[in-house]
Design an enzyme around this catalytic site. Structure first.
Site, PDB file in Angstrom:
ATOM      1  N   GLY A 268      -1.499   2.734   7.755  1.00  0.00           N
ATOM      2  CA  GLY A 268      -0.543   3.765   8.138  1.00  0.00           C
ATOM      3  C   GLY A 268      -1.223   5.085   8.463  1.00  0.00           C
ATOM      4  N   ASP A 269      -2.242   5.423   7.689  1.00  0.00           N
ATOM      5  CA  ASP A 269      -3.010   6.647   7.953  1.00  0.00           C
ATOM      6  C   ASP A 269      -3.748   6.540   9.286  1.00  0.00           C
ATOM      7  OD1 ASP A 269      -2.236   7.370   5.324  1.00  0.00           O
ATOM      8  OD2 ASP A 269      -3.977   6.308   4.521  1.00  0.00           O
TER       9      ASP A 269
END
Length: 307
Positions: free
Chosen positions: A249-250
């Site tokens: 997600g990052d």
């Protein structure tokens, strides 16, 4: 310049056992320690894509010193604010099933918060500020909103990757991008989402509350972007073997930001975000540029755009 904040970093202690027996002495066959922190992950992938950033974070004690040591090899600039106590240690126990025990956050006093705000006085028009992940329990849930409000007189691109009240209180500050997943949206709005139409409607509510663009990560289903241009962008994930979803997600956030800076196209930024998030999911660690480029070459992404 791009600024990232990891307010609640950790040492992630990975412990692997063949067969966990509760109440008994278990022996690990493998252990590893990693530097944990969503903002650090974003800065790492931005660096792989050729973008400089300054990563801020609060650290404390022997575990904070080890965190800083582990981050030395990463090529982004570091801006650590020392605190008392110790940086939390999260235990990731991998056996028949995966169990996580997250430590408590460090104690941050008003002087250290003000030190961060002083550092952020250097943020200028045209810069990007990315606030990622949770905050220690000693900080109020308006912490991110206070940071964004302190920059309101500047032309700064705000990105918020958070959940719950921390995200809710940030929305009136009009972040350019927020990146929840479906479960986080359901929790935030107190609803259950059953289909894509309901997911889009929920994303629109986040826009009505202040977000310009809502990037919804959907795991193996891919992602959806509810754009400030009124369009809905949907795409599946490239094909590959899931190795480790930590940091994906990052990586998606980093890819989206890099894509936007490169092209100022929501669709191109969306695609770059998916490639970066997927590449990390297919790697043992955060994706490098060669991993991302290889995935682009082997797995074209088709975007469905609707008005």
């Amino acid at each position: 310049m791009i600024y990232t904040l990891t307010a609640n970093p950790s040492l992630d202690y990975i412990v692997r056992v063949k067969n966990l027996e509760i109440g008994e002495t278990n022996r690990a066959y493998e252990t590893e320690i990693f530097a944990g922190g969503k903002g650090f992950n974003v800065s790492s992938v931005l660096s792989a894509l050729g973008y400089d950033s300054i990563a801020s974070g609060f650290t404390a004690g022997f575990s904070g010193a080890e965190l800083e040591r582990l981050l030395e090899a990463r090529s982004f600039k570091k801006d650590f604010i020392p605190c008392s106590g110790r940086t939390r240690i999260n235990v990731k126990l991998k056996a028949q099933e995966e169990t996580e025990i997250n430590g408590t956050g460090i104690e941050i006093d008003d002087a250290q918060v003000e030190e961060l705000f002083d550092h952020y006085k250097a943020i200028a028009d045209g810069d990007v500020l990315i606030l990622s992940g949770s905050i220690p329990g000693c900080l109020d849930k308006d912490f991110y909103a206070r940071i964004l409000d302190s920059q309101k007189d500047k032309d700064v691109l705000f990105i918020v990757d958070a959940s719950g009240e921390l995200l809710a209180k940030s929305l009136p500050c009009h972040p350019f991008l927020v990146k929840p997943n479906q479960a986080e949206i359901e929790e935030l709005l107190g609803i259950k989402i059953h289909d894509d139409d309901e997911l889009i409607a929920a994303g629109r509510k986040l826009q009505e509350a202040g977000a310009s663009n809502v990037l919804i990560s959907r795991g193996a289903k891919g992602a959806m972007l509810i754009g400030e241009d009124g369009a809905i962008y949907e795409a599946g994930c490239p094909q590959g073997k899931l190795v480790n979803s930590v940091g994906s997600g990052d990586s998606m956030v980093a890819g989206f930001v890099a894509g936007w800076i490169d092209t100022h196209s929501l669709e191109e930024a969306f695609v770059q975000g998916i490639y970066c998030g997927s590449a990390t999911a297919f790697c043992a660690d955060l994706a490098q540029k060669e991993d991302i480029d290889a995935l682009k070459a082997s797995s074209p992404i088709t975007v469905c755009r609707t008005a």
